[in-house]
Design a protein around this motif. Structure first.
Motif, PDB file in Angstrom:
ATOM      1  N   GLY A  89       0.793  -1.216   0.000  1.00  0.00           N
ATOM      2  CA  GLY A  89       0.000   0.000   0.000  1.00  0.00           C
ATOM      3  C   GLY A  89       0.830   1.272   0.000  1.00  0.00           C
ATOM      4  O   GLY A  89       0.300   2.363   0.207  1.00  0.00           O
ATOM      5  N   THR A  90       2.143   1.160  -0.252  1.00  0.00           N
ATOM      6  CA  THR A  90       3.018   2.326  -0.301  1.00  0.00           C
ATOM      7  C   THR A  90       3.072   2.850  -1.727  1.00  0.00           C
ATOM      8  O   THR A  90       3.299   2.092  -2.673  1.00  0.00           O
ATOM      9  N   MET A  91       2.855   4.167  -1.894  1.00  0.00           N
ATOM     10  CA  MET A  91       2.862   4.747  -3.221  1.00  0.00           C
ATOM     11  C   MET A  91       4.274   4.729  -3.803  1.00  0.00           C
ATOM     12  O   MET A  91       5.231   5.105  -3.137  1.00  0.00           O
ATOM     13  N   ILE A  92       4.410   4.268  -5.043  1.00  0.00           N
ATOM     14  CA  ILE A  92       5.723   4.162  -5.666  1.00  0.00           C
ATOM     15  C   ILE A  92       5.855   5.035  -6.919  1.00  0.00           C
ATOM     16  O   ILE A  92       6.967   5.402  -7.291  1.00  0.00           O
ATOM     17  N   GLU A  93       4.745   5.389  -7.565  1.00  0.00           N
ATOM     18  CA  GLU A  93       4.797   6.230  -8.758  1.00  0.00           C
ATOM     19  C   GLU A  93       3.544   7.092  -8.851  1.00  0.00           C
ATOM     20  O   GLU A  93       2.482   6.713  -8.347  1.00  0.00           O
ATOM     21  N   SER A  94       3.671   8.243  -9.494  1.00  0.00           N
ATOM     22  CA  SER A  94       2.508   9.033  -9.897  1.00  0.00           C
ATOM     23  C   SER A  94       2.690   9.370 -11.361  1.00  0.00           C
ATOM     24  O   SER A  94       3.792   9.712 -11.799  1.00  0.00           O
ATOM     25  N   ILE A  95       1.625   9.233 -12.125  1.00  0.00           N
ATOM     26  CA  ILE A  95       1.687   9.406 -13.575  1.00  0.00           C
ATOM     27  C   ILE A  95       0.622  10.401 -13.993  1.00  0.00           C
ATOM     28  O   ILE A  95      -0.546  10.288 -13.598  1.00  0.00           O
ATOM     29  N   ASP A  96       1.007  11.417 -14.789  1.00  0.00           N
ATOM     30  CA  ASP A  96       0.014  12.371 -15.265  1.00  0.00           C
ATOM     31  C   ASP A  96      -0.432  11.997 -16.674  1.00  0.00           C
ATOM     32  O   ASP A  96      -0.052  10.950 -17.208  1.00  0.00           O
ATOM     33  N   TYR A 120       0.249  13.528 -19.412  1.00  0.00           N
ATOM     34  CA  TYR A 120       1.097  14.128 -20.446  1.00  0.00           C
ATOM     35  C   TYR A 120       2.493  13.508 -20.468  1.00  0.00           C
ATOM     36  O   TYR A 120       3.496  14.182 -20.655  1.00  0.00           O
ATOM     37  N   ASN A 121       2.534  12.186 -20.268  1.00  0.00           N
ATOM     38  CA  ASN A 121       3.776  11.409 -20.321  1.00  0.00           C
ATOM     39  C   ASN A 121       4.773  11.810 -19.241  1.00  0.00           C
ATOM     40  O   ASN A 121       5.974  11.622 -19.385  1.00  0.00           O
ATOM     41  N   GLY A 122       4.266  12.379 -18.169  1.00  0.00           N
ATOM     42  CA  GLY A 122       5.106  12.719 -17.033  1.00  0.00           C
ATOM     43  C   GLY A 122       4.959  11.685 -15.935  1.00  0.00           C
ATOM     44  O   GLY A 122       3.896  11.082 -15.769  1.00  0.00           O
ATOM     45  N   LYS A 123       6.036  11.453 -15.214  1.00  0.00           N
ATOM     46  CA  LYS A 123       5.998  10.443 -14.160  1.00  0.00           C
ATOM     47  C   LYS A 123       6.978  10.829 -13.062  1.00  0.00           C
ATOM     48  O   LYS A 123       8.063  11.350 -13.323  1.00  0.00           O
ATOM     49  N   GLN A 124       6.577  10.552 -11.804  1.00  0.00           N
ATOM     50  CA  GLN A 124       7.491  10.680 -10.682  1.00  0.00           C
ATOM     51  C   GLN A 124       7.614   9.323  -9.999  1.00  0.00           C
ATOM     52  O   GLN A 124       6.607   8.667  -9.746  1.00  0.00           O
ATOM     53  N   VAL A 125       8.842   8.926  -9.742  1.00  0.00           N
ATOM     54  CA  VAL A 125       9.129   7.662  -9.066  1.00  0.00           C
ATOM     55  C   VAL A 125       9.668   7.986  -7.680  1.00  0.00           C
ATOM     56  O   VAL A 125      10.593   8.790  -7.539  1.00  0.00           O
ATOM     57  N   TYR A 126       9.075   7.359  -6.668  1.00  0.00           N
ATOM     58  CA  TYR A 126       9.435   7.632  -5.285  1.00  0.00           C
ATOM     59  C   TYR A 126      10.249   6.464  -4.737  1.00  0.00           C
ATOM     60  O   TYR A 126       9.732   5.355  -4.587  1.00  0.00           O
ATOM     61  N   GLU A 127      11.512   6.715  -4.459  1.00  0.00           N
ATOM     62  CA  GLU A 127      12.402   5.672  -3.962  1.00  0.00           C
ATOM     63  C   GLU A 127      12.484   5.746  -2.434  1.00  0.00           C
ATOM     64  O   GLU A 127      12.524   6.832  -1.848  1.00  0.00           O
ATOM     65  N   ASP A 165      13.949   3.669   1.387  1.00  0.00           N
ATOM     66  CA  ASP A 165      14.895   2.726   1.952  1.00  0.00           C
ATOM     67  C   ASP A 165      14.147   1.554   2.581  1.00  0.00           C
ATOM     68  O   ASP A 165      12.919   1.438   2.442  1.00  0.00           O
ATOM     69  N   ALA A 166      14.871   0.678   3.268  1.00  0.00           N
ATOM     70  CA  ALA A 166      14.261  -0.538   3.828  1.00  0.00           C
ATOM     71  C   ALA A 166      13.176  -0.225   4.851  1.00  0.00           C
ATOM     72  O   ALA A 166      12.264  -1.028   5.060  1.00  0.00           O
ATOM     73  N   SER A 167      13.257   0.944   5.494  1.00  0.00           N
ATOM     74  CA  SER A 167      12.252   1.330   6.493  1.00  0.00           C
ATOM     75  C   SER A 167      11.102   2.103   5.879  1.00  0.00           C
ATOM     76  O   SER A 167      10.267   2.646   6.594  1.00  0.00           O
ATOM     77  N   LYS A 168      11.046   2.155   4.529  1.00  0.00           N
ATOM     78  CA  LYS A 168       9.992   2.822   3.774  1.00  0.00           C
ATOM     79  C   LYS A 168      10.097   4.342   3.832  1.00  0.00           C
ATOM     80  O   LYS A 168       9.177   5.055   3.443  1.00  0.00           O
ATOM     81  N   ARG A 169      11.241   4.851   4.314  1.00  0.00           N
ATOM     82  CA  ARG A 169      11.438   6.297   4.347  1.00  0.00           C
ATOM     83  C   ARG A 169      11.782   6.787   2.952  1.00  0.00           C
ATOM     84  O   ARG A 169      12.609   6.190   2.252  1.00  0.00           O
ATOM     85  N   LEU A 170      11.164   7.890   2.528  1.00  0.00           N
ATOM     86  CA  LEU A 170      11.406   8.463   1.210  1.00  0.00           C
ATOM     87  C   LEU A 170      12.851   8.956   1.128  1.00  0.00           C
ATOM     88  O   LEU A 170      13.312   9.715   1.988  1.00  0.00           O
ATOM     89  N   THR A 171      13.584   8.505   0.097  1.00  0.00           N
ATOM     90  CA  THR A 171      14.990   8.895  -0.055  1.00  0.00           C
ATOM     91  C   THR A 171      15.251   9.700  -1.324  1.00  0.00           C
ATOM     92  O   THR A 171      16.220  10.461  -1.378  1.00  0.00           O
TER      93      THR A 171
END
Length: 298
Positions: A9-16, A18-25, A27-33
């Motif tokens: 249930g953790t968000m990993i990508e958002s896509i618009d 217009y061919n735009g995308k953000q990828v959210y990386e 760490d092992a503790s699910k903290r956004l890096t």
């Protein structure tokens, strides 16, 4: 926007659109890096999120949600939350289909849920100070839902899902909720607004009749043409980001039925519940999908 989640249930990508995308990386503790931004699958920006920045992000507001500036409301955007299309919650023909359930089938449905509503409901009204009182009136929920849905031209499934969204009474068991409680006298949220309560609308019978009539009134008031239209100032007028997912203070709607539902409940989700995703019109559709599956509003 379309949001993609992993199995936890953790968000990993958002896509618009217009061919735009953000990828959210993370760490092992699910903290956004890191946040990587792509355009047409080409990396155009990579923003590292360090420990200090992350901690500042998490403490920037008292509810651990970052309030950010709204995006443009002039270009259409998809809003899909965990697979639910928030741009068209239901079609116009489905919203106005009054033949999906009869009084008997609603009663059977309530009995299948072992709902407190399968039994006769004692009606408590509110006095001028908001105190509940009983004057001897009772009501059969199934009959009231069916008759008000029919007379107002609203799908009874819409009434049931709204009732559950607002008070969870459909799944409440007999004896677990007092008839004198808020869950009954404001059962459909009719008159219980973000700006305060209207005591004259308190009472289970008034909730079913007034709530159903209001849903249809908002439908009739909706613009007849020009969709999709942007619906602004939802979610308390705030754009909120939680766990890397942004929930805007606006949403584009594709038809009159969806317009009606946002006028009735001006929230995609209940942002006060974050990081748990729930509430609002997301919950409305989730309830219906859970109950009726592929048949949904038919």
């Amino acid at each position: 926007m379309q949001y993609l989640y992993d199995s936890n249930g953790t968000m990993i990508e958002s896509i618009d659109s217009y061919n735009g995308k953000q990828v959210y990386e993370r760490d092992a503790s699910k903290r956004l890096t890191a946040i990587k931004t792509f355009n047409n699958n080409h990396l155009v920006e990579e923003k590292k999120v360090g420990v200090t920045e992350f901690e500042n992000l998490m403490t920037s507001t008292t509810d651990s949600n970052l309030i950010i500036s709204p995006m443009s409301t002039t270009v259409y955007e998809d809003t899909i939350i965990k697979g639910i299309d928030m741009n068209q919650l239901i079609s116009d023909s489905q919203f106005t289909n009054t033949s999906t359930m009869t009084s008997d089938s609603i009663q059977t449905f309530l009995e299948s849920k072992d709902s407190i509503l399968k039994d006769t409901v004692l009606i408590y009204y509110l006095d001028t100070s908001g105190k509940p009182y009983f004057k001897g009136d009772t009501i059969n929920a199934a009959s009231s839902i069916a008759s008000n849905a029919k007379s107002n031209g609203v799908n009874p499934k819409v009434v049931l899902a709204t009732l559950q969204k607002e008070s969870s009474l459909v799944t409440a068991k007999p004896g677990t909720v007092a008839y004198s409680s808020r869950r009954f006298y404001f059962a459909m949220g009719y008159g219980a607004t973000d700006s305060g309560d209207d005591y004259t609308k308190g009472g289970f019978n008034l909730q079913i009749s007034g709530g159903t009539a209001t849903l249809k009134k908002r439908y009739d008031e909706a613009p007849a043409t020009g969709y999709p239209k942007v619906f602004t100032n939802i979610n308390f007028g705030k754009t909120v980001t939680s766990n890397g997912v942004t929930y805007n203070n606006y949403v584009w709607v594709k038809n009159k039925a969806t317009y009606s539902l946002y006028k009735y409940t001006p929230h995609t989700i209940d942002t006060s519940l974050l990081p748990t995703v729930g509430g609002g019109n997301y919950l409305f559709v989730s309830i219906a999908k859970g109950w009726w599956g592929t048949n949904l509003w038919d």
